[in-house]
Design a protein around this motif. Structure first.
Motif, PDB file in Angstrom:
ATOM      1  N   ILE A  50      -0.187   5.950  -0.571  1.00  0.00           N
ATOM      2  CA  ILE A  50      -0.985   5.733  -1.777  1.00  0.00           C
ATOM      3  C   ILE A  50      -2.003   4.608  -1.596  1.00  0.00           C
ATOM      4  CG2 ILE A  50       0.798   6.626  -3.324  1.00  0.00           C
ATOM      5  CD1 ILE A  50       1.368   3.711  -4.124  1.00  0.00           C
ATOM      6  N   HIS A  51      -1.803   3.773  -0.572  1.00  0.00           N
ATOM      7  CA  HIS A  51      -2.763   2.694  -0.319  1.00  0.00           C
ATOM      8  C   HIS A  51      -2.479   2.090   1.043  1.00  0.00           C
ATOM      9  CE1 HIS A  51      -5.517  -0.629  -1.184  1.00  0.00           C
ATOM     10  NE2 HIS A  51      -4.588  -1.443  -0.718  1.00  0.00           N
ATOM     11  N   GLU A  52      -3.422   2.184   1.938  1.00  0.00           N
ATOM     12  CA  GLU A  52      -3.306   1.582   3.257  1.00  0.00           C
ATOM     13  C   GLU A  52      -1.900   1.761   3.826  1.00  0.00           C
ATOM     14  OE1 GLU A  52      -4.827  -2.407   2.903  1.00  0.00           O
ATOM     15  OE2 GLU A  52      -6.869  -1.699   2.521  1.00  0.00           O
ATOM     16  N   GLU A  53      -1.083   0.700   3.787  1.00  0.00           N
ATOM     17  CA  GLU A  53       0.251   0.798   4.395  1.00  0.00           C
ATOM     18  C   GLU A  53       1.365   0.951   3.352  1.00  0.00           C
ATOM     19  OE1 GLU A  53       0.743   1.169   7.630  1.00  0.00           O
ATOM     20  OE2 GLU A  53      -1.440   1.162   7.749  1.00  0.00           O
ATOM     21  N   ILE A  54       1.043   1.489   2.172  1.00  0.00           N
ATOM     22  CA  ILE A  54       2.035   1.686   1.121  1.00  0.00           C
ATOM     23  C   ILE A  54       2.352   3.174   1.010  1.00  0.00           C
ATOM     24  CG2 ILE A  54       2.606   1.335  -1.311  1.00  0.00           C
ATOM     25  CD1 ILE A  54       2.227  -1.258   0.222  1.00  0.00           C
ATOM     26  N   PHE A  55       3.635   3.495   1.123  1.00  0.00           N
ATOM     27  CA  PHE A  55       4.092   4.882   1.034  1.00  0.00           C
ATOM     28  C   PHE A  55       5.113   5.001  -0.095  1.00  0.00           C
ATOM     29  CE2 PHE A  55       2.552   4.231   5.256  1.00  0.00           C
ATOM     30  CZ  PHE A  55       2.025   5.438   5.674  1.00  0.00           C
ATOM     31  N   VAL A  56       4.975   6.028  -0.927  1.00  0.00           N
ATOM     32  CA  VAL A  56       5.867   6.214  -2.068  1.00  0.00           C
ATOM     33  C   VAL A  56       6.193   7.688  -2.207  1.00  0.00           C
ATOM     34  CG1 VAL A  56       6.128   6.010  -4.578  1.00  0.00           C
ATOM     35  CG2 VAL A  56       4.917   4.227  -3.307  1.00  0.00           C
ATOM     36  N   LYS A  57       7.442   7.983  -2.562  1.00  0.00           N
ATOM     37  CA  LYS A  57       7.822   9.357  -2.876  1.00  0.00           C
ATOM     38  C   LYS A  57       8.742   9.344  -4.085  1.00  0.00           C
ATOM     39  CE  LYS A  57       9.339  13.693  -0.719  1.00  0.00           C
ATOM     40  NZ  LYS A  57       8.019  14.331  -0.834  1.00  0.00           N
ATOM     41  N   THR A  58       8.528  10.299  -4.992  1.00  0.00           N
ATOM     42  CA  THR A  58       9.359  10.417  -6.187  1.00  0.00           C
ATOM     43  C   THR A  58      10.205  11.682  -6.097  1.00  0.00           C
ATOM     44  OG1 THR A  58       7.637  11.619  -7.405  1.00  0.00           O
ATOM     45  CG2 THR A  58       7.658   9.210  -7.589  1.00  0.00           C
ATOM     46  N   TYR A  68      13.896   9.269  -9.291  1.00  0.00           N
ATOM     47  CA  TYR A  68      14.200   8.379  -8.178  1.00  0.00           C
ATOM     48  C   TYR A  68      12.925   8.103  -7.393  1.00  0.00           C
ATOM     49  CZ  TYR A  68      18.979   9.760  -9.260  1.00  0.00           C
ATOM     50  OH  TYR A  68      20.167   9.997  -9.905  1.00  0.00           O
ATOM     51  N   VAL A  69      12.771   6.860  -6.956  1.00  0.00           N
ATOM     52  CA  VAL A  69      11.579   6.458  -6.216  1.00  0.00           C
ATOM     53  C   VAL A  69      11.996   5.695  -4.968  1.00  0.00           C
ATOM     54  CG1 VAL A  69       9.432   5.123  -6.269  1.00  0.00           C
ATOM     55  CG2 VAL A  69      10.231   6.275  -8.349  1.00  0.00           C
ATOM     56  N   ILE A  70      11.384   6.036  -3.831  1.00  0.00           N
ATOM     57  CA  ILE A  70      11.537   5.236  -2.621  1.00  0.00           C
ATOM     58  C   ILE A  70      10.167   4.709  -2.235  1.00  0.00           C
ATOM     59  CG2 ILE A  70      13.620   6.308  -1.726  1.00  0.00           C
ATOM     60  CD1 ILE A  70      11.907   8.074   0.048  1.00  0.00           C
ATOM     61  N   MET A  71      10.154   3.504  -1.641  1.00  0.00           N
ATOM     62  CA  MET A  71       8.898   2.841  -1.302  1.00  0.00           C
ATOM     63  C   MET A  71       9.010   2.213   0.076  1.00  0.00           C
ATOM     64  SD  MET A  71       8.266   0.871  -4.936  1.00  0.00           S
ATOM     65  CE  MET A  71       6.499   0.756  -4.717  1.00  0.00           C
ATOM     66  N   LYS A  72       7.894   2.187   0.783  1.00  0.00           N
ATOM     67  CA  LYS A  72       7.845   1.506   2.071  1.00  0.00           C
ATOM     68  C   LYS A  72       6.523   0.774   2.182  1.00  0.00           C
ATOM     69  CE  LYS A  72       6.921   3.679   5.998  1.00  0.00           C
ATOM     70  NZ  LYS A  72       5.841   2.915   6.679  1.00  0.00           N
ATOM     71  N   ALA A  73       6.591  -0.479   2.624  1.00  0.00           N
ATOM     72  CA  ALA A  73       5.385  -1.260   2.897  1.00  0.00           C
ATOM     73  C   ALA A  73       5.469  -1.781   4.318  1.00  0.00           C
ATOM     74  CB  ALA A  73       5.278  -2.435   1.915  1.00  0.00           C
ATOM     75  N   SER A  74       4.332  -1.919   4.964  1.00  0.00           N
ATOM     76  CA  SER A  74       4.341  -2.467   6.315  1.00  0.00           C
ATOM     77  C   SER A  74       4.817  -3.910   6.259  1.00  0.00           C
ATOM     78  CB  SER A  74       2.947  -2.393   6.926  1.00  0.00           C
ATOM     79  OG  SER A  74       2.047  -3.188   6.189  1.00  0.00           O
ATOM     80  N   GLU A  75       5.575  -4.313   7.250  1.00  0.00           N
ATOM     81  CA  GLU A  75       6.068  -5.682   7.303  1.00  0.00           C
ATOM     82  C   GLU A  75       4.966  -6.593   7.847  1.00  0.00           C
ATOM     83  OE1 GLU A  75       8.920  -6.428   6.037  1.00  0.00           O
ATOM     84  OE2 GLU A  75       9.599  -4.379   5.779  1.00  0.00           O
TER      85      GLU A  75
END
Length: 278
Positions: A50-58, A68-75
């Motif tokens: 959804i934005h650069e290094e942000i990933f989301v799935k519902t 339910y939502v999972i999220m991942k951001a680059s460290e």
């Protein structure tokens, strides 16, 4: 890395003199389940960005109000963690509260796109469960608060694993007051959970409730680490006898092994098959 476990007297309130071994099998089962869920975020693909290094799935169960939502951001790299100034900005929904400028600015940039995924699903009868690892946990908190503040739903559960600090004591208390079902899992001497540094009463502070995996091997010893009632203000200070008791020398290069697991048998950062119902 030779981390030093160093529990210390609180400078600001009563010292907590005990921790509680977690033997609630239902809660342990939930923590294990949502660790798998958080790790699934490492399998997200380009269509989930959804934005650069942000990933989301519902995920939405048919014929139910459960979302339910999972999220991942680059460290952020270790160098970035250590060299960037940990500037804070006001968190307007909460009086006096301050949050990390980088984290909050990033959230505001892409929250509308994220809410576009949720608007058609959320109702006042919905239950919202969010699970995330690392910096993704920061955005899980911001998302949960945003949904509560805008009246989307009040039935919110958040599970974070290896989450860094987000804001100051007033923000931590605001989180505690508004997200009642919140579990912040830390692991042994995880360096990321200790960042940004906790310097003084007006600096960064974790929210509750910390669940600490007190083990550096595969045999988990899990404790609930309640906070400390501040002697000066009406908020709960974080527990210095658990993850925050470890100290990394300024000259050491941190070892991130603890950050990635194991969490209840789940190794974060590795996309693989799981037994989740979705």
């Amino acid at each position: 890395m030779s981390s030093v476990w160093n529990p210390k007297e609180s400078k600001f309130g009563e010292r907590l003199v005990h921790k509680i071994y977690l033997d609630d099998q239902d809660l342990l089962s939930d923590l294990r389940y949502y660790a798998k869920f958080a790790n699934r975020a490492y399998c997200l693909k380009e269509e989930d960005r959804i934005h650069e290094e942000i990933f989301v799935k519902t995920y939405h169960l048919d014929n139910s109000h459960e979302i339910y939502v999972i999220m991942k951001a680059s460290e952020l790299s270790i160098i970035q963690w250590e060299t960037r100034k940990n500037q804070m900005v006001k968190y307007k929904p909460a009086k006096f509260a301050m949050v990390d400028k980088y984290f909050y600015t990033e959230f505001l940039r892409w929250k509308d796109k994220l809410m576009g995924k949720l608007d058609s699903l959320l109702t006042k009868n919905s239950s919202l469960t969010i699970s995330a690892h690392g910096i993704g946990g920061v955005y899980a908190i911001f998302l949960g608060l945003y949904c509560k503040e805008r009246g989307y739903t009040s039935d919110i559960k958040i599970y974070t694993y290896g989450q860094p600090r987000i804001g100051d004591a007033f923000f931590a208390q605001y989180v505690n007051n508004n997200i009642k079902k919140l579990f912040r899992v830390t692991r042994f001497d995880d360096y990321v959970s200790q960042r940004p540094k906790r310097i003084n009463l007006y600096g960064y502070m974790h929210h509750q409730t910390e669940i600490w995996i007190n083990s550096c091997d595969c045999k988990d010893v899990v404790l609930v680490c309640p906070g400390i009632k501040s002697a000066q203000y009406d908020f709960i200070e974080e527990n210095y006898d658990c993850n925050a008791a470890f100290q990394v020398s300024e000259n050491e290069i941190p070892n991130l092994e603890s950050h990635y697991g194991l969490y209840f048998g789940v190794k974060m950062g590795e996309c693989g098959e799981d037994d989740l119902i979705f």
